[in-house]
Design an enzyme around this catalytic site. Structure first.
Site, short mmCIF file in Angstrom:
data_model
loop_
_atom_site.label_atom_id
_atom_site.label_comp_id
_atom_site.label_asym_id
_atom_site.label_seq_id
_atom_site.Cartn_x
_atom_site.Cartn_y
_atom_site.Cartn_z
N HIS A 1 2.41 4.51 -5.11
CA HIS A 1 3.19 5.73 -5.70
C HIS A 1 3.23 5.28 -7.21
CE1 HIS A 1 6.56 3.27 -5.09
NE2 HIS A 1 6.34 3.24 -3.92
N GLY B 1 0.79 -1.16 -0.13
CA GLY B 1 0.24 0.03 0.13
C GLY B 1 0.71 1.31 -0.09
N SER C 1 7.34 4.15 -0.64
CA SER C 1 6.35 4.46 0.13
C SER C 1 7.03 5.22 1.45
CB SER C 1 5.64 3.56 0.73
OG SER C 1 5.18 2.62 -0.33
N HIS D 1 4.66 1.77 -7.70
CA HIS D 1 3.63 0.60 -7.91
C HIS D 1 2.73 0.85 -9.01
CE1 HIS D 1 4.09 1.38 -3.47
NE2 HIS D 1 4.19 0.09 -3.62
P1 AMP Z 1 6.05 -2.48 -1.50
O1 AMP Z 1 4.80 -1.75 -1.35
O2 AMP Z 1 7.05 -1.23 -1.27
O3 AMP Z 1 6.34 -3.75 -0.79
O4 AMP Z 1 6.33 -2.61 -2.88
C1 AMP Z 1 5.63 -3.52 -3.68
C2 AMP Z 1 6.21 -3.56 -5.15
O5 AMP Z 1 6.47 -2.47 -5.75
C3 AMP Z 1 7.45 -4.25 -4.82
O6 AMP Z 1 7.52 -5.40 -5.79
C4 AMP Z 1 8.41 -3.19 -5.16
O7 AMP Z 1 9.65 -3.74 -5.68
C5 AMP Z 1 7.84 -2.32 -6.19
N1 AMP Z 1 8.41 -0.94 -6.29
C6 AMP Z 1 8.43 -0.37 -5.06
N2 AMP Z 1 9.02 1.32 -5.31
C7 AMP Z 1 9.13 0.96 -6.65
C8 AMP Z 1 9.87 1.52 -7.63
N3 AMP Z 1 10.32 3.20 -7.33
N4 AMP Z 1 9.87 1.49 -8.98
C9 AMP Z 1 9.38 0.36 -9.23
N5 AMP Z 1 8.96 -0.83 -8.35
C10 AMP Z 1 8.89 -0.34 -7.23
#
Ligand code: AMP
Length: 284
Positions: free
Chosen positions: A35, A32, A187, A38
């Protein structure tokens, strides 16, 4: 409308109807506070077609510190609107009791790939990640699941879990989305003060410096690390947790740099921990 599903049984019932109609299923696991990073994963999943499920679950078992878990940003209404705008079909938003009912005794441990980078400072983190992702893959049984290269070690670990446990899914890696000044979207960026936000670019600058050296033909990992670490001297407020040059598949330090090589770092800005990496695929 994005469908909101809160239980495993509701989600499974919905997905079996989708599968009966022959549609492929795409899964984008998230915690969640969505941004544009995601967003890129969700857009890729929607473009690839089929029925797209975003999971939104702040997974307690992958947090090493309770305060980090408590302060992790949460805003479900905004996240659902975000999914809606990107034509995501369903959001799976379980609570911790739904995901971890009955005190589980089983977990997924990936040895070897977690000895370096984020592994040493975050005991239990990748076990938490590998376990929750395995559970999500079993719950959703997607044809494709999407993960960001920003969390490269996580992506490598998950690819290995899928291979070792014969999980029938295609793992799709998606390039890192950055702010104009290079900071990788996260996030956690919203937790930074304006001074910390300015200082945070140092992580990307250090990794870029290391990348330039590798591209220019430097083969000594010690030299690349030394010059990368020197970049942090311009921002004394940033505390480096690690800065490493590793093999992109085994995630082990290399004796001599031959592309492809992964340059990865983690730094603390105040109470916020940020990570970033660049894969140098081949010398230019
Ligand atoms: P998280 O919510 O931080 O667990 O991220 C969920 C997914 O989004 C994970 O596979 C992350 O690697 C991906 N993600 C988070 N930030 C980025 C970003 N800046 N660019 C690309 N993918 C991202």
């Amino acid at each position: 409308m994005v469908e909101l599903l809160r239980t495993i049984s509701d989600l499974r019932a919905r997905l079996s109807a989708i599968r009966r109609n022959g549609a492929a299923i795409g899964l984008v696991p998230t915690m969640g506070a969505l941004h544009a990073g995601h967003g890129r994963l969700l857009e890729k999943a929607v473009t690839d077609g089929g029925f797209v499920v975003a999971s939104i679950f702040v997974n307690p078992t992958q947090f090493h510190r309770e305060d980090d878990f408590q302060s992790y940003p949460r805003d479900l209404a905004t996240d659902l609107a975000f999914c809606e705008r990107r034509n995501v079909d369903a959001a799976f938003v379980p609570d911790a009791d739904e995901m971890y009912a009955g005190e589980p005794l089983t977990s997924v441990v990936v040895s070897g790939l977690t000895e370096h980078l984020c592994g040493p400072q975050r005991p239990g983190h990748f076990e938490g990640v590998a376990t929750v992702v395995t559970k999500l893959l079993n719950i959703v049984q997607p044809d494709r699941a999407y993960f960001g290269e920003k969390d490269r070690q996580q992506l490598v670990v998950i690819r290995r879990v899928v291979k070792d446990l014969d999980i029938p899914v295609e793992i799709v890696g998606v390039p890192t989305v950055r702010e104009p000044d290079g900071l990788a979207l996260s996030s956690r960026n919203q937790l930074l003060s304006s001074e910390e936000r300015q200082a945070a670019t140092v992580l990307y600058r250090a990794i870029r410096k290391a990348e330039e050296l590798v591209q220019a033909g430097e083969t000594c990992p010690g030299e690349v690390m030394k010059q990368g670490l020197a970049v942090f001297e311009s921002e004394p407020s940033a505390r480096v947790e690690y800065f490493e040059v590793v093999d992109p598949e085994q995630l082990q330090p290399v004796d001599e740099i031959k592309a492809p090589v992964l340059i990865a770092g983690a730094a603390h800005l105040g109470a916020t921990r940020l990570i970033d990496n660049i894969l140098v695929e081949a010398r230019e």
